[in-house]
Design a protein around this motif. Sequence first.
Motif, PDB file in Angstrom:
ATOM      1  N   THR A  20      72.912  -3.114 -73.787  1.00 36.52           N
ATOM      2  CA  THR A  20      71.476  -2.892 -73.627  1.00 36.52           C
ATOM      3  C   THR A  20      70.691  -3.875 -74.477  1.00 36.52           C
ATOM      4  OG1 THR A  20      71.805  -0.526 -73.191  1.00 36.52           O
ATOM      5  CG2 THR A  20      69.614  -1.205 -73.905  1.00 36.52           C
ATOM      6  N   THR A  21      71.139  -4.089 -75.708  1.00 35.82           N
ATOM      7  CA  THR A  21      70.484  -5.052 -76.596  1.00 35.82           C
ATOM      8  C   THR A  21      70.521  -6.451 -75.995  1.00 35.82           C
ATOM      9  OG1 THR A  21      71.089  -3.773 -78.566  1.00 35.82           O
ATOM     10  CG2 THR A  21      70.532  -6.086 -78.896  1.00 35.82           C
ATOM     11  N   GLU A  22      71.674  -6.833 -75.435  1.00 41.25           N
ATOM     12  CA  GLU A  22      71.823  -8.160 -74.831  1.00 41.25           C
ATOM     13  C   GLU A  22      70.896  -8.319 -73.627  1.00 41.25           C
ATOM     14  OE1 GLU A  22      75.940  -8.443 -73.933  1.00 41.25           O
ATOM     15  OE2 GLU A  22      76.565  -8.720 -76.016  1.00 41.25           O
ATOM     16  N   ASP A  23      70.769  -7.268 -72.822  1.00 43.10           N
ATOM     17  CA  ASP A  23      69.899  -7.331 -71.646  1.00 43.10           C
ATOM     18  C   ASP A  23      68.439  -7.496 -72.057  1.00 43.10           C
ATOM     19  OD1 ASP A  23      72.077  -7.056 -70.010  1.00 43.10           O
ATOM     20  OD2 ASP A  23      71.779  -4.916 -69.614  1.00 43.10           O
ATOM     21  N   MET A  24      68.037  -6.793 -73.107  1.00 47.79           N
ATOM     22  CA  MET A  24      66.657  -6.908 -73.588  1.00 47.79           C
ATOM     23  C   MET A  24      66.411  -8.287 -74.187  1.00 47.79           C
ATOM     24  SD  MET A  24      65.851  -3.167 -75.272  1.00 47.79           S
ATOM     25  CE  MET A  24      65.803  -1.684 -74.248  1.00 47.79           C
ATOM     26  N   GLN A  25      67.401  -8.804 -74.906  1.00 45.60           N
ATOM     27  CA  GLN A  25      67.261 -10.126 -75.507  1.00 45.60           C
ATOM     28  C   GLN A  25      67.192 -11.200 -74.426  1.00 45.60           C
ATOM     29  OE1 GLN A  25      66.728 -10.579 -78.774  1.00 45.60           O
ATOM     30  NE2 GLN A  25      66.393 -12.751 -78.334  1.00 45.60           N
ATOM     31  N   ALA A  26      67.899 -10.983 -73.323  1.00 43.70           N
ATOM     32  CA  ALA A  26      67.872 -11.938 -72.214  1.00 43.70           C
ATOM     33  C   ALA A  26      66.464 -12.041 -71.623  1.00 43.70           C
ATOM     34  CB  ALA A  26      68.866 -11.523 -71.130  1.00 43.70           C
ATOM     35  N   VAL A  27      65.750 -10.923 -71.569  1.00 43.26           N
ATOM     36  CA  VAL A  27      64.375 -10.932 -71.071  1.00 43.26           C
ATOM     37  C   VAL A  27      63.482 -11.747 -72.009  1.00 43.26           C
ATOM     38  CG1 VAL A  27      62.370  -9.509 -70.514  1.00 43.26           C
ATOM     39  CG2 VAL A  27      64.655  -8.703 -69.923  1.00 43.26           C
ATOM     40  N   ILE A  28      63.683 -11.569 -73.302  1.00 43.36           N
ATOM     41  CA  ILE A  28      62.904 -12.325 -74.290  1.00 43.36           C
ATOM     42  C   ILE A  28      63.185 -13.819 -74.171  1.00 43.36           C
ATOM     43  CG2 ILE A  28      62.559 -12.728 -76.769  1.00 43.36           C
ATOM     44  CD1 ILE A  28      63.182  -9.771 -77.222  1.00 43.36           C
ATOM     45  N   GLU A  29      64.457 -14.183 -74.030  1.00 43.04           N
ATOM     46  CA  GLU A  29      64.828 -15.593 -73.926  1.00 43.04           C
ATOM     47  C   GLU A  29      64.248 -16.224 -72.658  1.00 43.04           C
ATOM     48  OE1 GLU A  29      66.250 -17.391 -76.259  1.00 43.04           O
ATOM     49  OE2 GLU A  29      66.273 -15.587 -77.515  1.00 43.04           O
ATOM     50  N   ALA A  30      64.187 -15.465 -71.574  1.00 38.88           N
ATOM     51  CA  ALA A  30      63.613 -15.970 -70.324  1.00 38.88           C
ATOM     52  C   ALA A  30      62.123 -16.248 -70.504  1.00 38.88           C
ATOM     53  CB  ALA A  30      63.835 -14.962 -69.199  1.00 38.88           C
ATOM     54  N   LEU A  31      61.439 -15.392 -71.262  1.00 37.79           N
ATOM     55  CA  LEU A  31      60.015 -15.599 -71.530  1.00 37.79           C
ATOM     56  C   LEU A  31      59.814 -16.855 -72.383  1.00 37.79           C
ATOM     57  CD1 LEU A  31      57.099 -14.609 -71.327  1.00 37.79           C
ATOM     58  CD2 LEU A  31      57.496 -13.245 -73.397  1.00 37.79           C
ATOM     59  N   LYS A  32      60.660 -17.033 -73.391  1.00 33.27           N
ATOM     60  CA  LYS A  32      60.580 -18.232 -74.231  1.00 33.27           C
ATOM     61  C   LYS A  32      60.741 -19.495 -73.384  1.00 33.27           C
ATOM     62  CE  LYS A  32      62.454 -16.296 -78.553  1.00 33.27           C
ATOM     63  NZ  LYS A  32      63.592 -16.367 -79.505  1.00 33.27           N
ATOM     64  N   LYS A  34      62.418  -1.948 -67.086  1.00 29.52           N
ATOM     65  CA  LYS A  34      63.511  -1.659 -66.145  1.00 29.52           C
ATOM     66  C   LYS A  34      64.841  -1.539 -66.880  1.00 29.52           C
ATOM     67  CE  LYS A  34      61.394  -3.780 -62.075  1.00 29.52           C
ATOM     68  NZ  LYS A  34      61.479  -4.864 -61.053  1.00 29.52           N
ATOM     69  N   VAL A  35      65.048  -2.397 -67.883  1.00 34.98           N
ATOM     70  CA  VAL A  35      66.268  -2.310 -68.689  1.00 34.98           C
ATOM     71  C   VAL A  35      66.305  -0.982 -69.436  1.00 34.98           C
ATOM     72  CG1 VAL A  35      67.542  -3.300 -70.637  1.00 34.98           C
ATOM     73  CG2 VAL A  35      66.458  -4.807 -68.966  1.00 34.98           C
ATOM     74  N   ARG A  36      65.166  -0.603 -70.017  1.00 38.47           N
ATOM     75  CA  ARG A  36      65.083   0.660 -70.751  1.00 38.47           C
ATOM     76  C   ARG A  36      65.347   1.854 -69.830  1.00 38.47           C
ATOM     77  NH1 ARG A  36      59.237   2.562 -71.710  1.00 38.47           N
ATOM     78  NH2 ARG A  36      59.658   2.924 -69.504  1.00 38.47           N
ATOM     79  N   SER A  37      64.707   1.859 -68.665  1.00 33.66           N
ATOM     80  CA  SER A  37      64.872   2.976 -67.729  1.00 33.66           C
ATOM     81  C   SER A  37      66.314   3.091 -67.257  1.00 33.66           C
ATOM     82  CB  SER A  37      63.945   2.786 -66.523  1.00 33.66           C
ATOM     83  OG  SER A  37      62.591   2.804 -66.926  1.00 33.66           O
TER      84      SER A  37
END
Length: 256
Positions: free
Chosen positions: A82-94, A204-207
């Motif tokens: 879950t942490t990796e999926d959330m971090q992937a969203v952040i990296e995509a925004l960067k 979506k990742v959280r849900s």
Amino acid sequence: MALALRCLRPLPSLLHRSSFAVTRGLPRGCPALLLEGCSQCAQHMLLSRQLATKKAKGKGQSQAKVNISAALVEDIINLEETTEDMQAVIEALKEDFSRNLNVRTSPGALDHITVMTKDGKFPLNQLGQISQKSPQLMIVNMTSFPESTAAAAKAIRESGMNLNPEVDGMVIRVPVPKVTREHRESLAKLAKQSTNKSKEALRKVRSKSITQVKKFKSKVSEDTIRLLEKQIQQMADEAAAEMDKLLAAKTKELLG
């Protein structure tokens, strides 16, 4: 002895405290009691500690941050994933900020614009040769794939980079807009929109993770479910806060 050693192995570091603190919340009769223990006892104590913290909040004390060991709940959910999926969203925004939202457009900014062709989606730099003829003009030579010229021009126009390409045979001319205040403000709005889209992806990742946890309602205690939901929400809040910081920095950069 073998039982005690098995129980000792999964002990998370967050539960290492004084002997009094460790033994106080454990069930009686645990064979690993003196070894600061088995995962069942550790989980029992962790939940007791978190619930005690909730009660303390009502008495005016600050509420501690939930930090459940992933090893204790790995049969329910993979928190590391879950942490990796959330971090992937952040990296995509960067990456979006870095590649698409710059005050001065460069040829490299066009490289990964996605072009929809009859054979599928391709990055622009795989279909055409991109170069900068002058500070005010970029050229995309589509000689290798002339049939995709119109699609490439459309992709550039709809990239959100405020570009208005002009097709001249198999060449696409891309005028570079002047750096005006309006252009800067337009880019800042795009940064805000990108952040909102990323937050939607984060939700979506959280849900998805919370739905996974709820599948175990009949197998684990309500306290475990509640704390896991809180842990996941806490992770999402931290990720959203990081996105807000990225947006603030980018907006400052764009507006000057």
